[in-house]
Scaffold this motif. Structure first.
Motif, short mmCIF file in Angstrom:
data_model
loop_
_atom_site.label_atom_id
_atom_site.label_comp_id
_atom_site.label_asym_id
_atom_site.label_seq_id
_atom_site.Cartn_x
_atom_site.Cartn_y
_atom_site.Cartn_z
N ASN A 76 0.57 -1.09 -0.04
CA ASN A 76 0.05 -0.06 0.14
C ASN A 76 0.73 1.25 0.07
N HIS A 77 2.00 1.10 -0.04
CA HIS A 77 2.87 2.24 0.42
C HIS A 77 2.48 3.17 1.52
N MET A 78 2.37 2.68 2.55
CA MET A 78 2.02 3.35 3.94
C MET A 78 2.80 3.14 4.78
N THR A 79 2.94 4.11 5.96
CA THR A 79 3.78 3.91 7.06
C THR A 79 2.79 3.41 8.21
N ILE A 80 3.52 2.34 8.76
CA ILE A 80 2.62 1.46 9.85
C ILE A 80 3.57 1.54 10.94
N ALA A 81 2.59 2.13 12.30
CA ALA A 81 3.38 2.12 13.40
C ALA A 81 2.83 1.34 14.40
N ILE B 299 8.20 0.19 13.20
CA ILE B 299 7.63 1.32 12.50
C ILE B 299 8.08 0.93 10.81
N LEU B 300 7.19 0.64 9.96
CA LEU B 300 7.46 0.45 8.56
C LEU B 300 7.08 1.43 7.62
N THR B 301 7.97 2.11 6.82
CA THR B 301 7.63 3.00 5.78
C THR B 301 8.22 2.92 4.43
N THR B 302 7.39 3.66 3.62
CA THR B 302 8.10 3.50 2.15
C THR B 302 9.47 4.27 2.25
N PRO B 303 10.46 3.84 1.45
CA PRO B 303 11.60 4.61 1.48
C PRO B 303 11.52 5.77 0.66
N ARG C 168 14.62 2.31 -4.53
CA ARG C 168 15.85 1.71 -4.22
C ARG C 168 16.21 0.39 -5.01
N PHE C 169 15.24 0.12 -5.93
CA PHE C 169 15.48 -1.08 -6.58
C PHE C 169 16.73 -1.03 -7.43
N PRO C 170 17.09 0.09 -8.23
CA PRO C 170 18.26 -0.20 -8.81
C PRO C 170 19.73 -0.37 -7.85
N ASP C 171 19.28 -0.44 -6.76
CA ASP C 171 20.67 -0.30 -5.72
C ASP C 171 20.33 -1.93 -5.20
N THR C 172 19.39 -1.85 -4.45
CA THR C 172 19.18 -3.12 -3.54
C THR C 172 18.42 -4.28 -4.18
N MET C 173 17.89 -4.16 -5.47
CA MET C 173 17.42 -5.23 -6.04
C MET C 173 16.01 -5.82 -5.46
N GLU C 174 15.49 -4.90 -4.79
CA GLU C 174 14.07 -5.12 -4.06
C GLU C 174 13.15 -4.16 -4.69
N VAL C 175 12.28 -4.83 -5.23
CA VAL C 175 11.16 -4.04 -5.90
C VAL C 175 10.43 -3.51 -5.17
N ASN C 176 9.97 -4.01 -3.99
CA ASN C 176 9.10 -3.32 -3.02
C ASN C 176 9.21 -3.50 -1.82
N ASN C 177 10.25 -3.15 -0.86
CA ASN C 177 10.52 -3.40 0.40
C ASN C 177 10.35 -2.36 1.38
N PRO C 178 9.54 -2.22 2.28
CA PRO C 178 9.58 -1.05 3.15
C PRO C 178 11.16 -0.95 4.01
N ASP C 179 11.38 0.30 4.64
CA ASP C 179 12.14 0.57 5.54
C ASP C 179 11.42 0.25 6.81
N ARG C 180 12.45 -0.49 7.61
CA ARG C 180 11.99 -1.02 9.03
C ARG C 180 12.65 -0.45 10.03
N PHE C 181 12.30 -0.05 11.06
CA PHE C 181 12.68 0.43 12.31
C PHE C 181 12.11 -0.65 13.62
N ASP C 182 12.88 -0.97 14.01
CA ASP C 182 12.44 -1.89 15.36
C ASP C 182 12.98 -1.36 16.60
#
Length: 560
Positions: free
Chosen positions: A471-476, A491-495, A499-513
């Motif tokens: 959904n490209h949304m931040t979830i806390a 907390i997860l959020t859209t980068p 970042r795909f050209p760098d990480t080869m991840e098509v759709n992976n959120p940033d994650r803070f634990d």
């Protein structure tokens, strides 16, 4: 038990070689005792076309040489075969299609790809009919393709038709497909997912040079990501191939372990009407939103032996963290096991709300807290949203949590416009239902406050991340300090950049634990990237969905 195999190989324009290898791998699968072998996407020709007419010319027909050859080999071994190859429609339209062949060589059926990705949009047209699930000697089988698995609706409609096994054909160079999206789809639907992906170059020579030039990526980044896999109903990987390994991967599966009906039992289709409304109607729902901005998001997980201690701990901790937006866990100040509706609990509810209102006014901050409610003598699970000027609103849980046993309460997904963006509210157990977060996404929500009580690893590892990604949304998500499953708040959020050209991840959120269960977590989050729903700069997670094909989502009862 059923023995299944998933294949991975290098496709290309040398279609005679590709078909020969397909037939050889069918032979090998049969020799290995497989009842079904599943192949990847674009087997007739790679997705490297000059235009739509070119794609039509290279597409297959049914019957035709490719289908006939595969059917004959399936019949020779008495094996089910699934593969993906583009099919001609009315000129110049061609469809990306998944095919299922039976053990007598019979053509069982097909599903066309619903969501086209990147350069596919220039060559093909999306499905114009809902997908289907097919009865076979092995069980009920559904089929989907690659991008269809990056949003929840396609797999969900297959599960609602009683699929036991979903076959996913991919042509992906995204590393997150195998480690997030495919396991998440299996777990949220309680079914087996068998995925086949490509390896190696998509094309060769001048075509490869053009692909690299036009994509702005290196050769490595446009190579197939492999990792074809077989995943169980809890999202557990039963077998997975390497990133560049040619051949077959086998696993034995038991359809008795399918938990589809359990996963679907708590759905509220009467609350999902927006999921089947035309995308054009969403403009009105996002009109008037404030610009999404940066806000400090905090999760606080108070501990203590009783209500007074937990409440005091929460207020004290909230008084020390940066002002912005804070989330407290589900039923944050109470012992869940001993909650009883009555005057004593009502007094505690009023005390907790008053304390949070006072602190929110003093700190000029916003707080979402899991606070029970008593309605007609029964307990209701909810989230209360409080700001500097007092109570803003509440969300009553739409999907009943079996662990609580409190029954139904809410029937809507309210949204709230705050100075930094649009906010929605959910409870942690509802992350298993993709429809809930999807409803909020279609209403233009940037940030979801999610008071939680983690009970299973896959809730944290898969559902939390997938709901943010799709959904490209931040979830806390603020987890209770005494949750049955030991996992931190997150907390997860859209980068901020794709970042795909760098990480080869098509759709992976940033994650803070958080540092641990019960620990406080604060992160400065820019909500603006959530407004861009595109992948690969083209395919929109919301506006390229096909709501006219999702009627199953709002049917009162799942098909048996």
């Amino acid at each position: 038990m059923i023995r299944v195999a998933t294949a991975q190989m290098e496709t290309g324009k040398d279609t005679d070689r590709v078909l020969r290898q397909i037939l050889e791998l069918i032979d090998e699968a049969a020799q290995g005792g497989a009842d079904l072998v599943h192949f990847q996407e674009n087997l007739n020709y790679p997705t490297s076309y000059d235009n739509r007419e070119h794609a039509w010319n290279e597409a297959i027909t049914i019957p035709g040489p490719m289908v006939n050859a595969i059917s004959e080999r399936a019949a020779a071994h008495g094996i089910h075969v699934s593969f993906n190859a583009a099919v001609r429609g009315e000129f110049p339209n061609a469809y990306m299609v998944n095919h299922l062949i039976g053990p007598k060589g019979e053509y069982i059926g097909s599903n066309a790809k619903q969501i086209l990705m990147w350069i596919e949009r220039l060559a093909f047209v999306p499905a114009d009919a809902p997908n289907a699930v097919y009865d076979t000697a092995l069980g009920r089988i559904g089929l989907l393709s690659c991008m269809d698995g990056l949003i929840p609706e396609t797999a969900r409609t297959l599960a609602l038709q009683g699929a036991d096994i979903i076959l996913n054909s991919l042509c992906s160079n995204g590393l997150d497909e195998a480690h997030l999206h495919i396991p998440a789809r299996a777990a949220e639907n309680g079914v087996f997912m068998i995925a086949a992906n490509r390896i190696g170059d998509m094309v060769k020579g001048a075509d490869l040079e053009r692909l690299i030039r036009e994509s702005g990526m290196t050769r490595e980044k446009v190579m197939g990501a492999g990792e074809s896999q077989i995943v169980g109903p809890q999202g557990e990987v039963l077998a997975r191939a390497g990133r560049d390994t040619y051949g077959l991967t086998f696993a034995d599966i038991d359809l008795a372990s399918v938990v589809r009906d359990t996963r679907l039992a708590g759905r509220r289709p009467e609350c999902y009407a927006l999921l089947t409304q035309p995308n054009e109607t969403l403009t009105a729902l996002t009109a008037g939103r404030a610009d999404a901005g940066t806000v400090t998001v905090t999760t606080v997980s108070p501990a203590g032996a009783d209500f007074e201690t937990r409440l005091a701990s929460a207020i004290a901790e909230l008084g020390t963290v940066p002002a912005g937006f804070a989330v407290l866990p589900e039923l944050f100040a109470w012992d869940i096991a001993t909650l009883v509706a009555g005057s004593a609990l009502q007094a505690q509810i009023q005390q907790a709300i008053a304390a949070i209102e006072s602190l929110a006014a003093e700190r000029a901050t916003y707080i979402a807290a899991g606070i029970p409610e008593i309605v007609e003598g029964r307990l209701v699970n909810r989230v209360v949203l409080i700001g500097p000027d007092g109570a803003i609103g509440q969300y009553r849980q739409v999907h009943a949590d079996p662990a609580l046993g409190w029954g139904l309460s809410g029937d809507d997904f309210p949204i709230f416009d705050l100075p930094f963006g649009r906010v929605g509210l959910l409870l942690g157990s509802e992350l298993i239902y993709p429809e809930a977060a999807r409803m909020l996404a279609r209403k233009g929500v940037d940030l979801v406050a999610c008071p939680a009580t983690w009970r299973d690893e896959w809730q944290v590892a898969l559902m939390l991340a997938e709901r943010s990604a799709e959904n490209h949304m931040t979830i806390a998500a603020a987890n209770r300090a005494d949750s049955p499953f030991d996992a931190p708040s997150a907390i997860l959020t859209t980068p901020p950049v794709y970042r795909f050209p760098d990480t080869m991840e098509v759709n992976n959120p940033d994650r803070f634990d958080a540092a641990g269960r019960g620990a406080t977590l604060s992160a400065e989050i820019d909500l603006a990237p959530n407004r861009d729903k595109r992948l690969m700069g083209s395919t929109d997670l919301i506006l390229d969905s096909q709501p006219q094909l999702y009627g199953r989502l709002v049917e009162a009862k799942a098909a048996a």
